[in-house]
Design a protein around this motif. Sequence first.
Motif, PDB file in Angstrom:
ATOM      1  N   THR A 221       8.192-112.185  24.306  1.00 20.92           N
ATOM      2  CA  THR A 221       8.267-112.223  25.523  1.00 20.92           C
ATOM      3  C   THR A 221       7.235-111.528  26.359  1.00 20.92           C
ATOM      4  O   THR A 221       7.256-111.338  27.393  1.00 20.92           O
ATOM      5  CB  THR A 221       9.587-111.556  26.011  1.00 20.92           C
ATOM      6  OG1 THR A 221       9.658-110.287  25.586  1.00 20.92           O
ATOM      7  CG2 THR A 221      10.604-112.442  25.620  1.00 20.92           C
ATOM      8  N   SER A 222       6.116-111.109  25.620  1.00 17.69           N
ATOM      9  CA  SER A 222       5.151-110.279  26.375  1.00 17.69           C
ATOM     10  C   SER A 222       3.704-110.008  25.586  1.00 17.69           C
ATOM     11  O   SER A 222       3.789-110.586  24.365  1.00 17.69           O
ATOM     12  CB  SER A 222       5.429-108.706  26.442  1.00 17.69           C
ATOM     13  OG  SER A 222       5.770-108.090  24.952  1.00 17.69           O
ATOM     14  N   ILE A 223       2.466-109.984  26.379  1.00 24.30           N
ATOM     15  CA  ILE A 223       1.375-109.886  25.872  1.00 24.30           C
ATOM     16  C   ILE A 223       0.728-108.619  26.366  1.00 24.30           C
ATOM     17  O   ILE A 223       1.092-108.059  27.127  1.00 24.30           O
ATOM     18  CB  ILE A 223       0.462-110.959  26.511  1.00 24.30           C
ATOM     19  CG1 ILE A 223       1.117-112.515  26.367  1.00 24.30           C
ATOM     20  CG2 ILE A 223      -1.054-110.861  26.198  1.00 24.30           C
ATOM     21  CD1 ILE A 223       0.598-113.444  27.417  1.00 24.30           C
ATOM     22  N   ARG A 224       0.336-108.029  25.107  1.00 23.02           N
ATOM     23  CA  ARG A 224      -0.575-106.545  25.592  1.00 23.02           C
ATOM     24  C   ARG A 224      -2.145-106.791  25.075  1.00 23.02           C
ATOM     25  O   ARG A 224      -2.331-107.343  23.963  1.00 23.02           O
ATOM     26  CB  ARG A 224       0.270-105.461  24.773  1.00 23.02           C
ATOM     27  CG  ARG A 224       1.481-105.277  25.318  1.00 23.02           C
ATOM     28  CD  ARG A 224       2.336-104.369  24.303  1.00 23.02           C
ATOM     29  NE  ARG A 224       2.532-104.926  23.012  1.00 23.02           N
ATOM     30  CZ  ARG A 224       3.414-105.839  22.743  1.00 23.02           C
ATOM     31  NH1 ARG A 224       4.347-106.089  23.526  1.00 23.02           N
ATOM     32  NH2 ARG A 224       3.473-106.304  21.463  1.00 23.02           N
ATOM     33  N   VAL A 225      -2.872-106.182  25.912  1.00 19.81           N
ATOM     34  CA  VAL A 225      -4.422-106.395  25.358  1.00 19.81           C
ATOM     35  C   VAL A 225      -4.927-105.029  25.722  1.00 19.81           C
ATOM     36  O   VAL A 225      -4.570-104.240  26.613  1.00 19.81           O
ATOM     37  CB  VAL A 225      -5.040-107.371  26.211  1.00 19.81           C
ATOM     38  CG1 VAL A 225      -4.531-108.996  25.711  1.00 19.81           C
ATOM     39  CG2 VAL A 225      -4.987-107.137  27.891  1.00 19.81           C
ATOM     40  N   ARG A 232     -10.968-104.105  34.686  1.00 22.13           N
ATOM     41  CA  ARG A 232      -9.991-104.595  35.313  1.00 22.13           C
ATOM     42  C   ARG A 232      -9.534-105.648  34.357  1.00 22.13           C
ATOM     43  O   ARG A 232     -10.570-106.234  33.537  1.00 22.13           O
ATOM     44  CB  ARG A 232     -10.478-105.291  36.535  1.00 22.13           C
ATOM     45  CG  ARG A 232      -9.495-106.349  36.982  1.00 22.13           C
ATOM     46  CD  ARG A 232      -9.856-106.739  38.641  1.00 22.13           C
ATOM     47  NE  ARG A 232      -9.473-106.004  39.675  1.00 22.13           N
ATOM     48  CZ  ARG A 232      -9.394-105.897  40.959  1.00 22.13           C
ATOM     49  NH1 ARG A 232      -9.968-106.991  41.337  1.00 22.13           N
ATOM     50  NH2 ARG A 232      -9.112-105.211  41.725  1.00 22.13           N
ATOM     51  N   ILE A 233      -8.209-105.974  34.337  1.00 19.96           N
ATOM     52  CA  ILE A 233      -7.674-107.020  33.218  1.00 19.96           C
ATOM     53  C   ILE A 233      -6.738-107.775  34.256  1.00 19.96           C
ATOM     54  O   ILE A 233      -5.847-107.168  34.844  1.00 19.96           O
ATOM     55  CB  ILE A 233      -6.986-106.532  32.343  1.00 19.96           C
ATOM     56  CG1 ILE A 233      -7.929-105.744  31.203  1.00 19.96           C
ATOM     57  CG2 ILE A 233      -6.032-107.324  31.188  1.00 19.96           C
ATOM     58  CD1 ILE A 233      -7.336-104.946  29.971  1.00 19.96           C
ATOM     59  N   ALA A 234      -6.885-109.065  34.008  1.00 23.88           N
ATOM     60  CA  ALA A 234      -6.174-109.956  35.078  1.00 23.88           C
ATOM     61  C   ALA A 234      -5.493-111.028  34.130  1.00 23.88           C
ATOM     62  O   ALA A 234      -5.861-111.396  33.006  1.00 23.88           O
ATOM     63  CB  ALA A 234      -6.737-110.706  35.833  1.00 23.88           C
ATOM     64  N   ALA A 251      -3.607-103.309  29.416  1.00 20.01           N
ATOM     65  CA  ALA A 251      -2.595-104.039  30.422  1.00 20.01           C
ATOM     66  C   ALA A 251      -1.701-104.817  29.474  1.00 20.01           C
ATOM     67  O   ALA A 251      -1.876-105.311  28.511  1.00 20.01           O
ATOM     68  CB  ALA A 251      -3.286-105.167  31.111  1.00 20.01           C
ATOM     69  N   SER A 252      -0.469-105.103  30.201  1.00 19.36           N
ATOM     70  CA  SER A 252       0.613-105.826  29.584  1.00 19.36           C
ATOM     71  C   SER A 252       1.408-106.607  30.398  1.00 19.36           C
ATOM     72  O   SER A 252       1.094-106.441  31.813  1.00 19.36           O
ATOM     73  CB  SER A 252       1.705-104.826  28.769  1.00 19.36           C
ATOM     74  OG  SER A 252       2.339-104.088  29.909  1.00 19.36           O
ATOM     75  N   TYR A 253       2.084-107.931  29.952  1.00 21.81           N
ATOM     76  CA  TYR A 253       2.424-108.805  30.972  1.00 21.81           C
ATOM     77  C   TYR A 253       3.825-109.164  30.157  1.00 21.81           C
ATOM     78  O   TYR A 253       3.756-109.647  29.199  1.00 21.81           O
ATOM     79  CB  TYR A 253       1.577-110.001  31.228  1.00 21.81           C
ATOM     80  CG  TYR A 253       2.155-110.909  32.082  1.00 21.81           C
ATOM     81  CD1 TYR A 253       2.054-110.798  33.451  1.00 21.81           C
ATOM     82  CD2 TYR A 253       2.867-112.032  31.661  1.00 21.81           C
ATOM     83  CE1 TYR A 253       2.477-111.694  34.185  1.00 21.81           C
ATOM     84  CE2 TYR A 253       3.448-112.956  32.587  1.00 21.81           C
ATOM     85  CZ  TYR A 253       3.484-112.998  33.930  1.00 21.81           C
ATOM     86  OH  TYR A 253       4.066-113.766  34.680  1.00 21.81           O
TER      87      TYR A 253
END
Length: 283
Positions: A221-225, A232-234, A251-253
């Motif tokens: 359920t998530s992405i982390r980089v 900046r991370i988008a 960043a995580s999403y």
Amino acid sequence: MLVHPYHGSGRWLRGNLHAHTKNSDGKFSLEELVRNYEALGYDFLVITDHNKITPLEGIDSKTLLLPGCEISTDKGHITAVNLKEPIEPNQPSQKVIDAINAQGGIAILAHPNWGENFCHWQQEDLASLDSYAGIEVFNGNILRDTGSPLASDRWDMLLSKGQKCWGYGVDDTHNELDIANGWTMVLADELSPEAIVNALREGRCYASSGVFFEAIEVDETSIRVIARNADRIAFVGKHGRWLKWVNDRFASYRVRGDEGYIRVEAFGPHGSMAWTQPFFVSG
């Protein structure tokens, strides 16, 4: 659920997939070109002279060399990685792609936004062709030529229509101004032609023009980089829409489920960037 290529272990290897020598329209001999990349610590290099395979025998280098070719077709140029036998140029694009695949090579559609009309490849051709691995999302040679080195717009149009397509970074070297403008980082267990080619084909890689990812982590359920030199991370979704962005190197999403796909762009100093492959949202 996220479907993505970043599985398995290994280490990140830096390479260029698109380079020319004096055997076509490059400034450097093969030996000179290889020494340039070797001095920069590149792990692998693909020689892609126009419409011919340049022999690589006799070059002793710490940089792994792979044979390739930039093939002219009826629609545009195709970069072939790991090509064994020459392919007749100026044929229909699909026929060339099929011939590359039949040799165990990788077909990458070159510099989509090259030219005064920013359209080396028509979008309908990118969409109608099949079985190619991906496109050059960044081509550093176009920094000093007409058009745009970036093709993330073309990439998002393909991904938004459900087409599985990887993005690669290259510098398309012709002279000293092109070297190390863009490259591809590959996640592989070993530095061998088989490991590099498999990772490129399966998308275990990311494109860069100067930013380096330290980590790309994914669960259901998530992405982390983490990008060590990004400010900046988008997270980018369908039709190129920014879903979230942070001014940080981490960043995580968390996935909602309606994104279609998600890919990550990282921005660093002096206009440098990096692009992950897409994470497809399933179910």
